[in-house]
Design a protein around this motif. Structure first.
Motif, PDB file in Angstrom:
ATOM      1  N   LYS A 132       0.837  -1.193   0.000  1.00 53.15           N
ATOM      2  CA  LYS A 132       0.000   0.000   0.000  1.00 53.15           C
ATOM      3  C   LYS A 132       0.874   1.246   0.000  1.00 53.15           C
ATOM      4  N   TRP A 133       1.979   1.167   0.742  1.00 46.20           N
ATOM      5  CA  TRP A 133       2.935   2.279   0.708  1.00 46.20           C
ATOM      6  C   TRP A 133       3.650   2.343  -0.637  1.00 46.20           C
ATOM      7  N   PHE A 134       4.044   1.194  -1.191  1.00 45.36           N
ATOM      8  CA  PHE A 134       4.685   1.172  -2.505  1.00 45.36           C
ATOM      9  C   PHE A 134       3.834   1.894  -3.548  1.00 45.36           C
ATOM     10  N   PHE A 135       2.515   1.689  -3.477  1.00 37.83           N
ATOM     11  CA  PHE A 135       1.607   2.243  -4.474  1.00 37.83           C
ATOM     12  C   PHE A 135       1.104   3.639  -4.117  1.00 37.83           C
ATOM     13  N   ASP A 136       1.545   4.183  -3.005  1.00 38.87           N
ATOM     14  CA  ASP A 136       1.088   5.514  -2.603  1.00 38.87           C
ATOM     15  C   ASP A 136       1.435   6.543  -3.674  1.00 38.87           C
ATOM     16  N   ALA A 137       0.461   7.374  -4.023  1.00 39.25           N
ATOM     17  CA  ALA A 137       0.651   8.319  -5.133  1.00 39.25           C
ATOM     18  C   ALA A 137       1.692   9.382  -4.821  1.00 39.25           C
ATOM     19  N   TRP A 144       7.929   7.154  -7.405  1.00 37.05           N
ATOM     20  CA  TRP A 144       9.253   7.792  -7.339  1.00 37.05           C
ATOM     21  C   TRP A 144      10.146   7.270  -8.453  1.00 37.05           C
ATOM     22  N   LEU A 145      10.135   5.959  -8.693  1.00 40.62           N
ATOM     23  CA  LEU A 145      10.940   5.382  -9.771  1.00 40.62           C
ATOM     24  C   LEU A 145      10.496   5.910 -11.132  1.00 40.62           C
ATOM     25  N   LEU A 146       9.177   6.051 -11.292  1.00 38.72           N
ATOM     26  CA  LEU A 146       8.672   6.586 -12.561  1.00 38.72           C
ATOM     27  C   LEU A 146       9.084   8.043 -12.744  1.00 38.72           C
ATOM     28  N   SER A 147       9.094   8.792 -11.639  1.00 43.23           N
ATOM     29  CA  SER A 147       9.488  10.205 -11.732  1.00 43.23           C
ATOM     30  C   SER A 147      10.945  10.369 -12.114  1.00 43.23           C
ATOM     31  N   PRO A 154       0.529   7.059 -11.831  1.00 43.90           N
ATOM     32  CA  PRO A 154      -0.898   7.171 -11.544  1.00 43.90           C
ATOM     33  C   PRO A 154      -1.176   7.143 -10.042  1.00 43.90           C
ATOM     34  N   ASN A 155      -2.381   7.459  -9.682  1.00 43.74           N
ATOM     35  CA  ASN A 155      -2.828   7.346  -8.296  1.00 43.74           C
ATOM     36  C   ASN A 155      -3.347   5.913  -8.131  1.00 43.74           C
ATOM     37  N   TRP A 156      -2.429   4.986  -7.967  1.00 43.61           N
ATOM     38  CA  TRP A 156      -2.677   3.562  -8.112  1.00 43.61           C
ATOM     39  C   TRP A 156      -3.948   3.072  -7.425  1.00 43.61           C
ATOM     40  N   LEU A 157      -4.017   3.242  -6.121  1.00 49.53           N
ATOM     41  CA  LEU A 157      -5.095   2.642  -5.355  1.00 49.53           C
ATOM     42  C   LEU A 157      -6.356   3.493  -5.294  1.00 49.53           C
ATOM     43  N   ASN A 158      -6.294   4.702  -5.822  1.00 48.12           N
ATOM     44  CA  ASN A 158      -7.464   5.577  -5.840  1.00 48.12           C
ATOM     45  C   ASN A 158      -7.949   5.853  -7.254  1.00 48.12           C
ATOM     46  N   ASP A 159      -7.488   5.063  -8.180  1.00 51.91           N
ATOM     47  CA  ASP A 159      -7.919   5.166  -9.575  1.00 51.91           C
ATOM     48  C   ASP A 159      -8.587   3.848  -9.946  1.00 51.91           C
TER      49      ASP A 159
END
Length: 295
Positions: A132-137, A144-147, A154-159
């Motif tokens: 859940k922390w890994f996917f935190d927006a 962070w890796l994508l940035s 994306p906002n993983w868990l809220n999308d």
């Protein structure tokens, strides 16, 4: 030599022990397995609410009610999608990783086997909180890796488009190690001399996998398919911790509906009906898989 009377006494004692163990098992399964199942089946045809103290017969009303509920229908669809995709990925990745480990150097085999099996010993709840922390927006490691490469995560868990795939990724990571170990055991059953003979005959590694390994792993694959479907249809922990079924009903599964019905509404009659619907969904998927494997 043991006297005839002594032998008779020993056989009598052995028979008595068999009777005692058999009776204990029958009582255990009768009290803690079969009785609750039968009671739940009967309860699914009753208006059974422990908060109001009601237990009145209502026929098929519980089943009609749950199938008319949009959240339950969404739960069935999401449960099936989750179970099928997670099972396929678990089996496919487990087989690929097992083959790669088998063909790796002897020194690295134990390390890889341990590394991939480690997530199995972590509880699902603990793993769910970490992911859940890994996917935190805002603070998650994935965004962070994508940035770093200039991509906005994306906002993983809220999308609604990413919530269910995110949980599938976490679940496969958690469970793929068990598949790896089973596939490695299946591959290792074959004598190394057979693989060496195939290499001498000019067979490449892909050919060895296709013509020797793959046919021998059918039983392992069938076992993994059936047990994975049975387990994933009943999934609850990761969905409850990571999304609670949201956003909306995009990651809402039958396990969450069962939990809310039983322990928030205290409607045990309807919850019992949900549990038996889950049972029949598992049965149908298992039979379809068995039929496909036998075809």
């Amino acid at each position: 030599m043991i006297s005839r009377q002594r032998k008779k006494s020993i056989r009598s004692g052995q028979k008595m022990m068999v009777y005692i163990v058999a009776t204990a098992l029958i009582l255990f399964y009768g009290i803690f397995v079969f009785f609750p199942m039968i009671y739940a089946l009967v309860g699914s045809f009753f208006n059974w609410n422990i908060a109001r103290g009601t237990f009145t017969f209502n026929g098929l009303d519980n089943y009609i009610s749950i199938f008319s509920a949009p959240k339950f229908r969404a739960g069935i669809i999401n449960s099936v999608i989750f179970s099928v995709i997670a099972t396929i990925l678990r089996c496919f990745l487990g087989m690929v990783i097992a083959v790669m480990i088998y063909f790796s150097s002897q020194k690295l085999k134990e390390f890889y086997r341990t590394a991939f099996f480690l997530p199995i010993v972590i509880s699902m709840v603990a793993a769910s909180y970490v992911w859940k922390w890994f996917f935190d927006a805002q603070n998650g490691i994935f965004n962070w890796l994508l940035s770093v490469i200039g991509v906005s995560g994306p906002n993983w868990l809220n999308d609604s488009s990413f919530a269910l795939p995110a949980i599938i990724i976490m679940t496969v990571w958690k469970d793929v190690g068990f598949a790896v170990v089973l596939y490695l055991a299946g591959i290792s059953q074959v004598s190394p001399a057979i693989y060496e003979a195939a290499k001498v005959d000019g067979a490449t590694k892909p050919q060895i996998f296709r013509h020797i390994m793959l046919p021998l792993l059918g039983a392992v694959t069938t076992f993994l398919l059936i047990t994975s479907i049975i387990g994933y249809i009943q999934s609850f922990d990761q969905f409850f911790v990571m999304t609670e079924g949201g956003p909306g009903t995009s990651s809402y599964v039958m396990g969450l509906y069962l939990y809310e019905t039983a322990f928030k509404s205290y409607d045990f009659g309807k919850a019992s009906a949900v549990s038996f619907v889950m049972f029949f969904v598992i049965l149908i998927l298992t039979l379809l898989n068995s039929k496909k494997k036998n075809a």
